[in-house]
Every structure is written in C-alpha cells, then in structure tokens.
Design a protein around this motif. Structure first.
Motif, PDB file in Angstrom:
ATOM      1  N   ALA A  84      38.581  33.981  69.227  1.00 59.55           N
ATOM      2  CA  ALA A  84      39.556  33.218  70.016  1.00 59.55           C
ATOM      3  C   ALA A  84      40.949  33.354  69.398  1.00 59.55           C
ATOM      4  O   ALA A  84      41.940  33.553  70.114  1.00 59.55           O
ATOM      5  CB  ALA A  84      39.147  31.751  70.098  1.00 59.55           C
ATOM      6  N   TYR A  85      41.028  33.258  68.065  1.00 55.81           N
ATOM      7  CA  TYR A  85      42.305  33.441  67.375  1.00 55.81           C
ATOM      8  C   TYR A  85      42.867  34.841  67.630  1.00 55.81           C
ATOM      9  O   TYR A  85      44.031  35.003  67.992  1.00 55.81           O
ATOM     10  CB  TYR A  85      42.140  33.210  65.871  1.00 55.81           C
ATOM     11  N   ARG A  86      42.020  35.851  67.439  1.00 52.23           N
ATOM     12  CA  ARG A  86      42.450  37.243  67.614  1.00 52.23           C
ATOM     13  C   ARG A  86      43.063  37.464  68.991  1.00 52.23           C
ATOM     14  O   ARG A  86      44.153  38.008  69.118  1.00 52.23           O
ATOM     15  CB  ARG A  86      41.251  38.171  67.424  1.00 52.23           C
ATOM     16  N   ASP A  87      42.363  37.022  70.007  1.00 55.06           N
ATOM     17  CA  ASP A  87      42.821  37.258  71.370  1.00 55.06           C
ATOM     18  C   ASP A  87      44.147  36.559  71.655  1.00 55.06           C
ATOM     19  O   ASP A  87      45.064  37.155  72.232  1.00 55.06           O
ATOM     20  CB  ASP A  87      41.754  36.827  72.373  1.00 55.06           C
ATOM     21  N   ALA A  88      44.266  35.294  71.245  1.00 59.29           N
ATOM     22  CA  ALA A  88      45.501  34.550  71.499  1.00 59.29           C
ATOM     23  C   ALA A  88      46.661  35.088  70.658  1.00 59.29           C
ATOM     24  O   ALA A  88      47.774  35.265  71.153  1.00 59.29           O
ATOM     25  CB  ALA A  88      45.287  33.065  71.210  1.00 59.29           C
ATOM     26  N   HIS A  89      46.385  35.358  69.400  1.00 61.34           N
ATOM     27  CA  HIS A  89      47.434  35.855  68.499  1.00 61.34           C
ATOM     28  C   HIS A  89      47.972  37.207  68.971  1.00 61.34           C
ATOM     29  O   HIS A  89      49.187  37.417  69.014  1.00 61.34           O
ATOM     30  CB  HIS A  89      46.886  35.962  67.075  1.00 61.34           C
ATOM     31  N   CYS A  90      47.094  38.091  69.339  1.00 60.72           N
ATOM     32  CA  CYS A  90      47.539  39.431  69.740  1.00 60.72           C
ATOM     33  C   CYS A  90      48.196  39.433  71.113  1.00 60.72           C
ATOM     34  O   CYS A  90      49.106  40.229  71.357  1.00 60.72           O
ATOM     35  CB  CYS A  90      46.395  40.424  69.638  1.00 60.72           C
TER      36      CYS A  90
END
Length: 130
Positions: A84-90
């Motif tokens: 979830a972090y990866r997707d939102a951050h990127c």
C-alpha cells in the motif's frame, strides 16, 4: 556509402539505446517499466525465501505462547502494508510530471528504488538470527 553509415544499426539493446540517445519517451517508459518488472521478480524470489524462514521460525523450539501473531503473520501484515505504501508513494512521485509523458517513467523509477530496498530488507530479515 554515406547512406550505409546512416542506416547502420545501433549495437546497443533497445533500452540501452533509448537511455543513451535520450530517445522517444514511450521507449524510455517501456524500458523503465521493464526494469521495474525485473526488480519485482527479484523481490518475489526473496519473498519466498523470507516467508519460508519465518515459517521455520514459527515451527522452532522456542515459540512463546504470548498471544501475539506468528513470525510469518507479522511478515505478511508488513508486506501488505508495504505494498500500500509503495503504490501510494510512487504515484505521488509520478506527480512531478502529472499528466505528462514522463509520469509513467517516474513512477517506474520509484517502483524500482522502493522494490530493491524492500528486497534488501527481506533478505536481511531472513538472514537474521532467531
């Protein structure tokens, strides 16, 4: 003879050529995404190793019955949070070129970086002593 020199093929592979020539944006987007897929495959290989290590720890001689989640359950929860972090951050990293042709490349570059870092974290976790 000049015509032959002009049509001489570039010896670099397509993605290396796109980087070297600062080529067409769509080619650079494709190549960045291809590099992300490579990083993602490496992460998935490491995930299997780390998951197996955590499951082995769960079967170990000393697993306290303290009501807390298992090693694997905690790993799985953290991986889901990381995704979830990866997707939102990127997605936000891509907004530097929001709506532009560079946006997919920026997202892929971010995905590469965070995926390689997560792969390193998973490797270290699997190698850590109980």
């Amino acid at each position: 003879m000049a015509a032959q020199a002009a049509t001489k093929p570039n010896p670099l592979p397509p993605c290396d050529r796109a980087r070297a020539e600062r080529g067409v944006q769509s080619a650079m987007n494709f190549c960045a995404h291809r590099d992300y897929l490579k990083a993602d495959r490496a992460l998935n290989v490491q995930w299997k190793k780390t998951a197996a290590a955590m499951r082995a720890m769960d079967r170990g001689d000393f697993v306290p019955d303290d009501g807390r989640p298992t090693y694997f359950d905690t790993l799985l929860k953290s991986q889901r949070a990381w995704i979830a972090y990866r997707d939102a951050h990127c997605a936000s990293a891509g907004y530097q070129a929001r709506g532009g042709t560079m946006e997919p490349m920026l997202v892929s570059f971010c995905l590469i970086d965070v995926t390689q870092e997560r792969t390193k974290q998973l490797r270290e976790l699997a190698e850590s002593p109980e």
